[in-house]
Design a protein around this motif. Structure first.
Motif, PDB file in Angstrom:
ATOM      1  N   THR A  42      49.463  41.718   7.677  1.00  0.00           N
ATOM      2  CA  THR A  42      49.882  42.011   8.537  1.00  0.00           C
ATOM      3  C   THR A  42      50.845  41.321   9.215  1.00  0.00           C
ATOM      4  OG1 THR A  42      48.159  40.470  10.187  1.00  0.00           O
ATOM      5  CG2 THR A  42      47.589  42.915  10.379  1.00  0.00           C
ATOM      6  N   ALA A  43      51.393  40.378   8.279  1.00  0.00           N
ATOM      7  CA  ALA A  43      52.753  39.574   8.174  1.00  0.00           C
ATOM      8  C   ALA A  43      53.538  39.893   8.477  1.00  0.00           C
ATOM      9  CB  ALA A  43      52.689  38.517   7.635  1.00  0.00           C
ATOM     10  N   LEU A  45      54.205  42.984  10.903  1.00  0.00           N
ATOM     11  CA  LEU A  45      54.498  42.731  11.784  1.00  0.00           C
ATOM     12  C   LEU A  45      54.757  41.810  12.893  1.00  0.00           C
ATOM     13  CD1 LEU A  45      50.725  44.482  12.529  1.00  0.00           C
ATOM     14  CD2 LEU A  45      53.276  46.041  12.556  1.00  0.00           C
ATOM     15  N   ASP A  46      55.161  40.617  12.666  1.00  0.00           N
ATOM     16  CA  ASP A  46      54.492  39.314  13.343  1.00  0.00           C
ATOM     17  C   ASP A  46      56.468  39.931  14.103  1.00  0.00           C
ATOM     18  OD1 ASP A  46      52.953  38.186  11.931  1.00  0.00           O
ATOM     19  OD2 ASP A  46      54.236  36.549  10.668  1.00  0.00           O
ATOM     20  N   PRO A  47      57.378  40.609  13.483  1.00  0.00           N
ATOM     21  CA  PRO A  47      58.555  40.906  14.518  1.00  0.00           C
ATOM     22  C   PRO A  47      58.060  41.179  16.166  1.00  0.00           C
ATOM     23  CG  PRO A  47      59.280  40.481  11.943  1.00  0.00           C
ATOM     24  CD  PRO A  47      57.507  40.784  12.240  1.00  0.00           C
ATOM     25  N   TYR A  48      57.323  42.076  15.723  1.00  0.00           N
ATOM     26  CA  TYR A  48      56.780  43.206  16.712  1.00  0.00           C
ATOM     27  C   TYR A  48      55.575  42.755  17.665  1.00  0.00           C
ATOM     28  CZ  TYR A  48      58.981  46.210  13.001  1.00  0.00           C
ATOM     29  OH  TYR A  48      59.472  46.778  11.988  1.00  0.00           O
ATOM     30  N   LEU A  49      55.665  41.636  17.637  1.00  0.00           N
ATOM     31  CA  LEU A  49      54.503  40.771  18.572  1.00  0.00           C
ATOM     32  C   LEU A  49      55.648  39.819  19.487  1.00  0.00           C
ATOM     33  CD1 LEU A  49      51.574  40.240  16.076  1.00  0.00           C
ATOM     34  CD2 LEU A  49      51.618  42.287  16.897  1.00  0.00           C
ATOM     35  N   GLN A  50      56.045  41.153  20.757  1.00  0.00           N
ATOM     36  CA  GLN A  50      56.640  40.274  21.576  1.00  0.00           C
ATOM     37  C   GLN A  50      55.895  40.468  22.798  1.00  0.00           C
ATOM     38  OE1 GLN A  50      59.364  38.282  20.610  1.00  0.00           O
ATOM     39  NE2 GLN A  50      59.602  38.932  18.300  1.00  0.00           N
ATOM     40  N   ASN A  54      52.113  39.873  21.933  1.00  0.00           N
ATOM     41  CA  ASN A  54      51.081  38.734  21.325  1.00  0.00           C
ATOM     42  C   ASN A  54      50.164  38.099  21.262  1.00  0.00           C
ATOM     43  OD1 ASN A  54      53.018  36.826  20.204  1.00  0.00           O
ATOM     44  ND2 ASN A  54      54.477  36.730  22.107  1.00  0.00           N
ATOM     45  N   SER A  58      44.781  39.811  14.600  1.00  0.00           N
ATOM     46  CA  SER A  58      43.989  40.151  14.174  1.00  0.00           C
ATOM     47  C   SER A  58      42.845  39.206  13.319  1.00  0.00           C
ATOM     48  CB  SER A  58      44.886  40.474  12.310  1.00  0.00           C
ATOM     49  OG  SER A  58      46.152  41.194  12.501  1.00  0.00           O
ATOM     50  N   LEU A 198      55.856  47.708  18.903  1.00  0.00           N
ATOM     51  CA  LEU A 198      55.023  47.623  17.790  1.00  0.00           C
ATOM     52  C   LEU A 198      53.915  48.415  16.823  1.00  0.00           C
ATOM     53  CD1 LEU A 198      52.268  45.762  16.912  1.00  0.00           C
ATOM     54  CD2 LEU A 198      51.489  46.057  18.979  1.00  0.00           C
TER      55      LEU A 198
END
Length: 206
Positions: A42-43, A45-50, A54, A58, A198
């Motif tokens: 899921t790394a 996805l990090d830019p989308y976890l705003q 947040n 996972s 996301l």
């Protein structure tokens, strides 16, 4: 000679000990690498976890996707495997759960905007009494979300990690093969731009 004998024995023991430490280190390293490789990827996805997204987490050991029978509003049955090949976002709710009912119109907006051959948002009622779920669903007057009901103990994706407690509402997102990518516990602002980002990230990367 006795001194030499004991000296050689000590040296041999030391060599064996060092080799044992090296072997243990190699095993530990490989085990660590194995755990890392097996974690959900899921790394991306990090830019989308705003914002509220947040809270998307996972699990290291997510439970398998439920194969419980889900009842539709017409009495027909299906399973989550009916959505195989799509990113599936399942929202678990109940008629007695106020936060569940509050976020449902927001989920309906998401379903209207994103449900397609690529993505499917599903709501799954877990009331013991299916008629209570039906009444709540009808009062909400949703336009894009199909009614589905299942027994809680059969369908709820209980976390295998003690740090993640059972709660409703719960939203779990599965990849196209039915493997859990992550979850959000509690109500969320699903009609915000962060949630849309996301979902777009999920469909693009998985």
């Amino acid at each position: 000679m006795a001194f030499l004998k004991y000296g050689l024995t000590f040296l041999a023991g030391a060599i064996v000990g060092v080799m044992g430490l090296i072997l243990a280190s190699v095993i530990f390293y490989n085990a660590t690498m194995s755990v890392t490789v097996n974690l959900p990827q899921t790394a991306a996805l990090d830019p989308y976890l705003q914002g509220e997204m947040n809270r998307f987490v996972s699990l290291e050991s997510p439970p398998p996707q439920s194969d419980a029978l889900l009842e539709t509003d017409t009495g027909e049955t299906l399973t989550l495997d009916a959505f195989h090949g799509q990113i599936v976002m399942v929202n678990y709710w109940a008629s007695w759960c106020a936060p569940c009912l509050e976020e449902m119109p927001r989920l309906d907006e998401i379903a209207g905007a994103f449900n397609s051959d690529d993505f499917q948002l599903v709501i799954l009622a877990l009331d013991e009494d299916v008629s209570a779920s039906r009444r709540a669903y009808e009062r909400l007057e949703l336009s894009h979300l199909q009614f589905l009901h299942a027994e809680q103990n059969a369908a709820y994706p209980f976390a295998t990690e003690s740090s993640h407690m059972v709660s409703l509402p719960l939203t779990v997102i599965y990849d196209r093969e039915g493997h859990e990518l992550g979850r959000v516990s509690g109500g969320a602002e699903w009609d915000q731009d962060e949630a849309a980002a996301l979902i777009e990230g999920l469909t693009a990367n998985f």
